[in-house]
Design a protein around this motif. Sequence first.
Motif, PDB file in Angstrom:
ATOM      1  N   VAL A  94       0.792  -1.183  -0.070  1.00 52.55           N
ATOM      2  CA  VAL A  94       0.046   0.115  -0.038  1.00 52.55           C
ATOM      3  C   VAL A  94       0.896   1.317   0.000  1.00 52.55           C
ATOM      4  N   GLU A  95       1.856   1.175   0.842  1.00 54.48           N
ATOM      5  CA  GLU A  95       2.969   2.436   0.982  1.00 54.48           C
ATOM      6  C   GLU A  95       3.515   2.417  -0.391  1.00 54.48           C
ATOM      7  N   PHE A  96       4.146   1.669  -0.976  1.00 56.10           N
ATOM      8  CA  PHE A  96       4.689   1.443  -2.320  1.00 56.10           C
ATOM      9  C   PHE A  96       3.700   2.113  -3.214  1.00 56.10           C
ATOM     10  N   ALA A  97       2.531   1.680  -3.257  1.00 55.13           N
ATOM     11  CA  ALA A  97       1.626   2.155  -4.431  1.00 55.13           C
ATOM     12  C   ALA A  97       1.493   3.521  -4.307  1.00 55.13           C
ATOM     13  N   GLU A  98       1.240   4.036  -3.107  1.00 62.69           N
ATOM     14  CA  GLU A  98       1.140   5.433  -2.901  1.00 62.69           C
ATOM     15  C   GLU A  98       2.427   6.344  -3.375  1.00 62.69           C
ATOM     16  N   ASP A  99       3.483   5.838  -3.049  1.00 63.59           N
ATOM     17  CA  ASP A  99       4.815   6.447  -3.523  1.00 63.59           C
ATOM     18  C   ASP A  99       4.802   6.249  -4.907  1.00 63.59           C
ATOM     19  N   LEU A 100       4.420   5.241  -5.643  1.00 66.43           N
ATOM     20  CA  LEU A 100       4.409   5.212  -7.193  1.00 66.43           C
ATOM     21  C   LEU A 100       3.505   5.822  -7.976  1.00 66.43           C
ATOM     22  N   LYS A 101       2.377   6.169  -7.233  1.00 65.50           N
ATOM     23  CA  LYS A 101       1.295   7.089  -7.833  1.00 65.50           C
ATOM     24  C   LYS A 101       1.912   8.518  -7.839  1.00 65.50           C
ATOM     25  N   GLN A 102       2.531   8.987  -6.765  1.00 64.02           N
ATOM     26  CA  GLN A 102       2.985  10.328  -6.880  1.00 64.02           C
ATOM     27  C   GLN A 102       4.007  10.610  -7.842  1.00 64.02           C
ATOM     28  N   GLN A 103       4.891   9.314  -8.141  1.00 67.27           N
ATOM     29  CA  GLN A 103       5.862   9.716  -9.291  1.00 67.27           C
ATOM     30  C   GLN A 103       5.204   9.610 -10.479  1.00 67.27           C
ATOM     31  N   LEU A 104       4.549   8.497 -10.824  1.00 63.62           N
ATOM     32  CA  LEU A 104       3.858   8.162 -12.000  1.00 63.62           C
ATOM     33  C   LEU A 104       2.941   9.374 -12.601  1.00 63.62           C
ATOM     34  N   GLU A 105       2.334   9.989 -11.727  1.00 64.80           N
ATOM     35  CA  GLU A 105       1.518  11.232 -12.058  1.00 64.80           C
ATOM     36  C   GLU A 105       2.170  12.258 -12.938  1.00 64.80           C
ATOM     37  N   LYS A 106       3.522  12.192 -12.882  1.00 63.50           N
ATOM     38  CA  LYS A 106       4.299  12.987 -13.704  1.00 63.50           C
ATOM     39  C   LYS A 106       4.208  12.802 -15.248  1.00 63.50           C
ATOM     40  N   ILE A 107       3.770  11.433 -15.466  1.00 62.61           N
ATOM     41  CA  ILE A 107       3.703  11.055 -16.643  1.00 62.61           C
ATOM     42  C   ILE A 107       2.367  11.208 -17.478  1.00 62.61           C
ATOM     43  N   ALA A 108       1.338  10.816 -16.322  1.00 64.66           N
ATOM     44  CA  ALA A 108      -0.145  10.454 -17.230  1.00 64.66           C
ATOM     45  C   ALA A 108      -0.910  10.321 -15.768  1.00 64.66           C
ATOM     46  N   PRO A 109      -2.333  10.629 -15.827  1.00 66.14           N
ATOM     47  CA  PRO A 109      -3.369  10.602 -14.704  1.00 66.14           C
ATOM     48  C   PRO A 109      -3.170   9.254 -14.146  1.00 66.14           C
ATOM     49  N   THR A 110      -2.849   9.077 -12.741  1.00 69.16           N
ATOM     50  CA  THR A 110      -2.564   8.021 -12.336  1.00 69.16           C
ATOM     51  C   THR A 110      -3.490   7.460 -11.189  1.00 69.16           C
ATOM     52  N   ARG A 111      -3.991   6.174 -11.025  1.00 68.32           N
ATOM     53  CA  ARG A 111      -4.772   5.662  -9.949  1.00 68.32           C
ATOM     54  C   ARG A 111      -4.417   4.290  -9.501  1.00 68.32           C
ATOM     55  N   ILE A 112      -4.839   4.282  -8.306  1.00 67.76           N
ATOM     56  CA  ILE A 112      -4.473   2.697  -7.551  1.00 67.76           C
ATOM     57  C   ILE A 112      -5.624   2.040  -7.678  1.00 67.76           C
ATOM     58  N   LEU A 113      -5.603   0.908  -8.250  1.00 74.94           N
ATOM     59  CA  LEU A 113      -6.968   0.024  -8.215  1.00 74.94           C
ATOM     60  C   LEU A 113      -7.157  -0.910  -7.004  1.00 74.94           C
ATOM     61  N   LYS A 114      -8.474  -0.668  -6.815  1.00 74.72           N
ATOM     62  CA  LYS A 114      -9.136  -1.838  -5.725  1.00 74.72           C
ATOM     63  C   LYS A 114      -9.027  -3.245  -6.130  1.00 74.72           C
ATOM     64  N   ASP A 115      -9.196  -4.114  -5.000  1.00 74.64           N
ATOM     65  CA  ASP A 115      -9.123  -5.520  -5.351  1.00 74.64           C
ATOM     66  C   ASP A 115      -9.663  -6.211  -6.814  1.00 74.64           C
ATOM     67  N   LYS A 116     -10.880  -5.792  -6.969  1.00 73.56           N
ATOM     68  CA  LYS A 116     -11.748  -6.340  -7.910  1.00 73.56           C
ATOM     69  C   LYS A 116     -11.501  -5.417  -9.061  1.00 73.56           C
ATOM     70  N   GLU A 117     -11.059  -4.382  -9.300  1.00 75.81           N
ATOM     71  CA  GLU A 117     -11.237  -3.393 -10.267  1.00 75.81           C
ATOM     72  C   GLU A 117     -10.030  -3.759 -11.280  1.00 75.81           C
ATOM     73  N   ARG A 118     -10.313  -3.479 -12.582  1.00 76.95           N
ATOM     74  CA  ARG A 118      -9.459  -3.634 -13.789  1.00 76.95           C
ATOM     75  C   ARG A 118      -9.692  -2.491 -14.821  1.00 76.95           C
ATOM     76  N   PRO A 119      -8.110  -1.912 -15.128  1.00 77.48           N
ATOM     77  CA  PRO A 119      -8.077  -1.062 -16.077  1.00 77.48           C
ATOM     78  C   PRO A 119      -8.732  -1.330 -17.547  1.00 77.48           C
ATOM     79  N   ARG A 120      -9.235  -0.465 -18.309  1.00 74.66           N
ATOM     80  CA  ARG A 120      -9.749  -0.488 -19.553  1.00 74.66           C
ATOM     81  C   ARG A 120      -9.063   0.192 -20.604  1.00 74.66           C
TER      82      ARG A 120
END
Length: 209
Positions: A76-102
């Motif tokens: 969870v901590e790493f996902a938050e850290d990664l989100k802060q960094q990758l938002e510099k490239i494109a809009p970024t979101r952390i998926l919940k357990d049953k969510e899938r990207p389209r």
Amino acid sequence: MYVTKTDVATPGGSGGAPIDAKDFDKGVHFVTNCGVGASNPTAIYIRPFCIDTSRFEGDEAQKDGEMPIRKAITPVEFAEDLKQQLEKIAPTRILKDKERPRYGWLVDGNFEVVDGGSPLGRFFLGNFGVGQSMLALHVKVTDVDRGVVVYEFDMAGGSRFQGRHGTVRASGLGRASHFDLENAAERVYLTLTPNPYHYGERSSVSLPE
């Protein structure tokens, strides 16, 4: 943190080639479909990395009884850290357990080693590598639109020969894994960005005719 090994898929998904960091200066390369890599995703989705089979040890909790909790929330901590960094490239979101990207990119992976090392060892002999922390993980980037893994790489690093005195990137006598996770997230961003430091850019100087 350093990228130690990479597998790169071609845009058409028809091939790839392993690249080992130690062979970089030996001219190891591949050419398939012109070798143009994936970039500029419309969105980035992060699935918290798997940690169930990783080696989790060292200075991670006050007592051993707390270790299972610290292990469970490290992704969870790493996902938050990664989100802060990758938002510099494109809009970024952390998926919940049953969510899938389209569409866009999906970034996931697994931890192999999370070792907080020993603050006591770093205090006395840290400059000789005693008590150093260690973080090793595997990162996978999937182009969701095409169903192709475009990048896959291993990362490893830690406090190394850093002693009792902390820095912006190392903990000193503090909890080293928090620094290692932040450094790893930043390295992922730097690895996936064509020119993260904007080298060569200028606003007014022109080349002579």
